[in-house]
Design a protein around this motif. Structure first.
Motif, PDB file in Angstrom:
ATOM      1  N   HIS A 191      64.688 -68.321  10.030  1.00 47.35           N
ATOM      2  CA  HIS A 191      65.326 -67.168  10.607  1.00 47.35           C
ATOM      3  C   HIS A 191      65.445 -65.928   9.348  1.00 47.35           C
ATOM      4  O   HIS A 191      66.250 -64.915   9.379  1.00 47.35           O
ATOM      5  CB  HIS A 191      66.915 -67.409  11.071  1.00 47.35           C
ATOM      6  CG  HIS A 191      67.529 -66.561  11.707  1.00 47.35           C
ATOM      7  ND1 HIS A 191      67.048 -65.783  13.031  1.00 47.35           N
ATOM      8  CD2 HIS A 191      68.763 -65.980  11.619  1.00 47.35           C
ATOM      9  CE1 HIS A 191      67.998 -65.032  13.463  1.00 47.35           C
ATOM     10  NE2 HIS A 191      69.096 -65.035  12.642  1.00 47.35           N
ATOM     11  N   THR A 206      61.376 -73.388  13.298  1.00 49.10           N
ATOM     12  CA  THR A 206      61.839 -71.779  13.101  1.00 49.10           C
ATOM     13  C   THR A 206      62.464 -71.351  11.900  1.00 49.10           C
ATOM     14  O   THR A 206      63.411 -72.217  11.663  1.00 49.10           O
ATOM     15  CB  THR A 206      62.110 -71.076  14.298  1.00 49.10           C
ATOM     16  OG1 THR A 206      63.710 -71.684  14.429  1.00 49.10           O
ATOM     17  CG2 THR A 206      61.243 -71.634  15.625  1.00 49.10           C
ATOM     18  N   ARG A 260      69.705 -58.750   8.062  1.00 49.83           N
ATOM     19  CA  ARG A 260      70.089 -59.901   9.145  1.00 49.83           C
ATOM     20  C   ARG A 260      71.121 -59.759   9.904  1.00 49.83           C
ATOM     21  O   ARG A 260      72.207 -59.471   9.265  1.00 49.83           O
ATOM     22  CB  ARG A 260      69.683 -61.224   8.345  1.00 49.83           C
ATOM     23  CG  ARG A 260      68.556 -61.328   7.492  1.00 49.83           C
ATOM     24  CD  ARG A 260      67.196 -61.178   8.390  1.00 49.83           C
ATOM     25  NE  ARG A 260      67.018 -62.216   9.138  1.00 49.83           N
ATOM     26  CZ  ARG A 260      66.513 -61.983  10.586  1.00 49.83           C
ATOM     27  NH1 ARG A 260      66.647 -60.546  11.004  1.00 49.83           N
ATOM     28  NH2 ARG A 260      66.506 -62.939  11.506  1.00 49.83           N
ATOM     29  N   ALA A 305      61.503 -64.438  12.143  1.00 45.97           N
ATOM     30  CA  ALA A 305      62.247 -64.720  13.531  1.00 45.97           C
ATOM     31  C   ALA A 305      61.455 -64.042  14.588  1.00 45.97           C
ATOM     32  O   ALA A 305      61.183 -64.693  15.746  1.00 45.97           O
ATOM     33  CB  ALA A 305      63.700 -64.114  13.398  1.00 45.97           C
ATOM     34  N   THR A 329      72.927 -70.582   9.459  1.00 50.24           N
ATOM     35  CA  THR A 329      71.991 -71.233  10.043  1.00 50.24           C
ATOM     36  C   THR A 329      72.032 -72.739   9.664  1.00 50.24           C
ATOM     37  O   THR A 329      71.811 -73.606  10.625  1.00 50.24           O
ATOM     38  CB  THR A 329      70.434 -70.724  10.061  1.00 50.24           C
ATOM     39  OG1 THR A 329      70.228 -70.899   8.508  1.00 50.24           O
ATOM     40  CG2 THR A 329      70.326 -69.343  10.378  1.00 50.24           C
ATOM     41  N   VAL A 379      66.238 -70.372  13.602  1.00 52.66           N
ATOM     42  CA  VAL A 379      66.367 -69.353  14.701  1.00 52.66           C
ATOM     43  C   VAL A 379      67.191 -70.043  15.828  1.00 52.66           C
ATOM     44  O   VAL A 379      67.882 -69.455  16.698  1.00 52.66           O
ATOM     45  CB  VAL A 379      64.919 -68.944  15.627  1.00 52.66           C
ATOM     46  CG1 VAL A 379      65.100 -68.025  16.420  1.00 52.66           C
ATOM     47  CG2 VAL A 379      64.447 -68.176  14.286  1.00 52.66           C
TER      48      VAL A 379
END
Ligand code: SAH
Ligand code: SF4
Ligand code: F3S
Length: 473
Positions: A76, A74, A375, A82, A203, A114
């Motif tokens: 983000h 995934t 974010r 997301a 991340t 994510v």
């Protein structure tokens, strides 16, 4: 960014890059369906996860109904990216329930950015999820799966102290061949720059550079299996400073020279670069290395100094323009591509106009532009002066109209040009092949022009907006 068609899609929010197609040998009885969202690093990571799973008896499948394990890799980066994951997880919950009624088990895993950002929260929101695994722990995937098959739910989002690249198995020769004549190779991961809009430092963690020997070994393996073009990857690839065989840290320019010595590797690319890390050695590589393709993805985000400062990009618009002048002086035919964000908090009409002006000055061959998406956890989200969605929409349309025009103009200049094209795959129509120009444009050719993996000299007979058509010379 850098783009074979798959890649062109990778930075779109629309973006599932689809499943990794077909089989990685059918040695094992278990099957994994891998779906990749986000950037090229995720594409590379999905391949490495497939390699790790292959060593554990999992074959990849592109039929989700056959899968014993569905793994979403995934992204983000923006809210839409997301949220896409959660709608996909909703569908998987139903599929899992249907399978359970038939007495079959289907495990659901979430990997990628994510996973790293949300961890346990994913299982709370989507109880059908069995495992959550962050990008730094993919080498532990087989072990994590053993525990999950034993009935546990696992969240693995540590920043592992061991080097995952040391522990991830390499793909087999047959698997490299199946993946094609171009390949990604991650050399750098994470980011220490903390642009105020961006989740990547959170991340992917802090910057790490793989050592020269590890990179060279992997590139040699790719070349031996028939790969002709390697794209070096990193969230900040030009900040790479790996440990060299001479015991000293090397920069990316020097690494490119070393990789250019590998027999069979005819084309090198790298992405994504930060303007602050374009050093002289790297610019010299563009001047002196034939195999370094004349294409550079160098995001600027905004043309307004005020906004660049608020974004913590740590350079001015004029620094960027001067840098491009130096790069173009070293390599006259280099094509530039960039990323842009419109509607960052506090962006006025005048700031936006400064971005338009910069774009007109540079002239981009390709580009990616986005509406600012706040974010969670980033400083930008807390700033005053958030811009109305309607204004963001308007600015994005205006910017994209200009960038699209520039891309079409750039492609139009290719008419009649003689160039080398790397033939990459069969075309969509019988008798056709698709290749890639040095400037990353798809080139449609007759299959008589050559075999996949050949680099052939062609003349461009027609320049469409998205691809070129060519005949052999
Ligand atoms: N390391 C690269 C960018 C990685 S993220 C660099 O420094 O340029 C890829 C692109 O996504 C960014 O260049 C930016 O244009 C976009 N992006 C990142 N965060 C965003 C956000 N919060 N909203 C909108 N676009 C964003
Ligand atoms: Fe994000 Fe900035 Fe790092 Fe690029 S340099 S990954 S935009 S924090
Ligand atoms: Fe997305 Fe993570 Fe890449 S947030 S853009 S997948 S580094």
């Amino acid at each position: 960014m850098e783009l074979n068609d798959t890649i062109a899609d990778t930075f779109e929010d629309a973006g599932a890059v689809a499943a990794l197609p077909s089989l990685q040998g059918d040695s094992g009885s278990r099957k994994v369906f891998l779906k990749t969202y986000g950037c090229q690093m995720n594409v590379y990571d999905s391949q490495r996860m497939a390699d790790a799973l292959a060593s554990d008896g999992y074959a990849t499948t592109d039929t989700i109904e056959d899968a014993d394990l569905v793994l979403l890799n995934t992204c983000h980066i923006r809210e839409k990216a997301a949220e896409k994951v959660y709608s996909e997880l909703g569908r998987l919950r139903d599929l899992k329930a249907e399978r359970a009624e038939r007495g079959q088990e289907m495990l659901v895993g979430v990997a990628g950015c994510v996973a790293q950002a949300e961890g346990r929260e994913i299982i709370r929101r989507s109880p059908a999820v069995d495992l959550v695994i962050g990008p730094q722990t993919y080498h532990r995937l087989p072990d994590v799966l053993r525990r999950v098959r034993g009935g546990a739910k696992i969240v693995e989002t540590d920043y592992a102290i061991e080097d995952k690249f040391e522990h991830l198995p390499q793909p087999t020769r047959a698997e490299i061949k199946r993946r094609g004549v171009t390949a990604f190779l991650t050399v750098q991961e994470g980011c220490d720059k903390f642009c105020t809009f961006c989740v990547v430092p959170y991340t992917r963690g802090s910057e790490i550079s793989r050592p020269v020997a590890q990179i060279v070994t992997e590139a040699e393996r790719l070349a031996e299996a028939g790969v002709r073009e390697v794209t070096l990857l990193g969230q900040n690839v030009n900040a790479w400073h790996g440990h060299g065989p001479d015991g000293k840290p090397w920069g990316l320019g020097r690494l490119l020279f070393r990789l250019a010595e590998i027999p069979g590797l005819s084309r090198l690319r790298y992405t994504t670069s930060h303007p602050r890390d374009m050093d002289d050695a790297l610019i010299a590589a563009h001047r002196d290395l034939d195999s370094l393709m004349p294409y550079l993805h160098l995001p600027v985000q905004s043309g307004s100094d005020r906004i660049l400062k608020a974004m913590n990009r740590r350079h001015k618009a004029s620094d960027y323009l001067k840098l491009i002048e130096r790069i173009r002086a070293a390599r006259g035919d280099i094509a530039m591509s960039g990323d842009f964000i419109v509607g960052f908090p506090g962006e006025t009409d005048a700031d936006f106009e400064a971005t338009m002006k910069l774009v007109r000055e540079v002239g981009y061959a390709a580009s990616y532009s986005f509406k600012y998406s706040p974010r969670p956890g980033t400083p930008g989200a807390e700033m005053d002066g958030h811009v109305d969605e309607a204004v963001k929409d308007e600015r994005l349309q205006e910017l994209q109209a200009l960038l699209n025009r520039q891309q079409q103009d750039f492609n139009a200049t290719m008419h009649g040009v003689v160039m080398d094209v790397l033939i990459e795959k069969p075309g969509r129509q019988a008798g056709q092949r698709i290749g890639r120009s040095p400037w990353l444009q798809p080139v449609i050719l007759d299959e008589k022009a050559g075999e996949i993996g050949d680099i052939v000299k062609v003349r461009i007979t027609r320049a469409g907006p998205g691809s070129l058509f060519a005949e052999p010379v």
